[in-house]
Scaffold this active site. Sequence first.
Site, PDB file in Angstrom:
ATOM      1  N   HIS A   1       8.825  -0.688   9.557  1.00  0.00           N
ATOM      2  CA  HIS A   1       7.887  -1.815   9.557  1.00  0.00           C
ATOM      3  C   HIS A   1       8.071  -2.717   8.330  1.00  0.00           C
ATOM      4  CE1 HIS A   1       5.696   0.262  12.744  1.00  0.00           C
ATOM      5  NE2 HIS A   1       5.641   1.337  11.984  1.00  0.00           N
TER       6      HIS A   1
ATOM      7  N   ASP B   1       0.902  -1.168   0.000  1.00  0.00           N
ATOM      8  CA  ASP B   1       0.000   0.000   0.000  1.00  0.00           C
ATOM      9  C   ASP B   1       0.935   1.210   0.000  1.00  0.00           C
ATOM     10  OD1 ASP B   1       0.839  -0.412   2.723  1.00  0.00           O
ATOM     11  OD2 ASP B   1      -0.875   0.713   3.478  1.00  0.00           O
TER      12      ASP B   1
END
Length: 315
Positions: free
Chosen positions: A243, A9
């Site tokens: 992340h 994303d």
Amino acid sequence: MTKIILDLDMGIDDALALAYALGSPELELIGITATYGNVLVQDGVRNDLALLELFGRPDIPVFVGESHALAKDGFEVLPISEFIHGSNGIGDVTVPDAAACCQKQSAVDFLIDSVAKYGDDLVIVPTGAMTNIATAMRRSPEFAERAHIVFMGGALAVPGNVNACVEANISQDPEAADIMVRHGKDVTMIGLDVTLQTLLTYEETRKWREYGTPAGQLLADATDYYIKAYETTAPELGGCGLHDPLAVGVAIDPTLVTLLPINLKVDLEGPTRGRTIGDENRMGESATTRVAVAVDAPRFLTEFMARVGKVAAGL
Ligand code: RIB
Ligand code: CA
């Protein structure tokens, strides 16, 4: 070389994950499947293509994924996502549109076909909403059976970043994440338990800027935007969480983390909706999911800087 598909994303740490993959000699990136979360799926596709061109790899195909969660009719970017990743997903840094276009084949079909074709030679790394993965599992039992998945998302023994128990990628589509962890046969969770221990500061981004390349400039400017957002949302960390790059790192080298074998589920009802937790109904069964609970952060950061540095320098 291991073949890899990134399901992104395309926000700022997704861009860092892409650079990490491109700078890793162990990996052959065979495609990007776009998902939504930090951005709308169509904006993710645009960013995927633009960054591939900027990083010198316009040959890598990009596939359009599902546009919203399984249980919803649409999707809008949350204000907090825009605050962290900018309104264009890449820290409001301008990157020209790519000359290349996305593929006609859908992301879900590409995922299914790739697992059928490459089997154990392929790893899939989802770093946004898990809707593409769950849709592939629903359509193809073979995909669920054979796919090797290392995903960024969830929080097992630490608080969430959306609320006390829910992490952002899982919160986008809890039903999809639940399908993935319960139906996948080889699923590794790289969650906040470990990703909030891998931090980047302005000291590292300065090195990318010093290369004087368009890629180095973009990586430094976008990541500085992300670090600045973290100064507001989590000032106690002293940097931004890497992340999505950590999931790519573990796909290459699982010894970067300590893995706890545990069958997972995602809570779908009540105030804990979106929580990743052990599945009480599968406690006695051999585990199909593993959760990273510790990380060798200094070693990861060294690997990260070496690999992303290659891309920042212009490959
Ligand atoms: O919780 C962190 C995750 O949410 C990362 O994948 C980030 O890019 C956002 O999607
Ligand atoms: Ca992401």
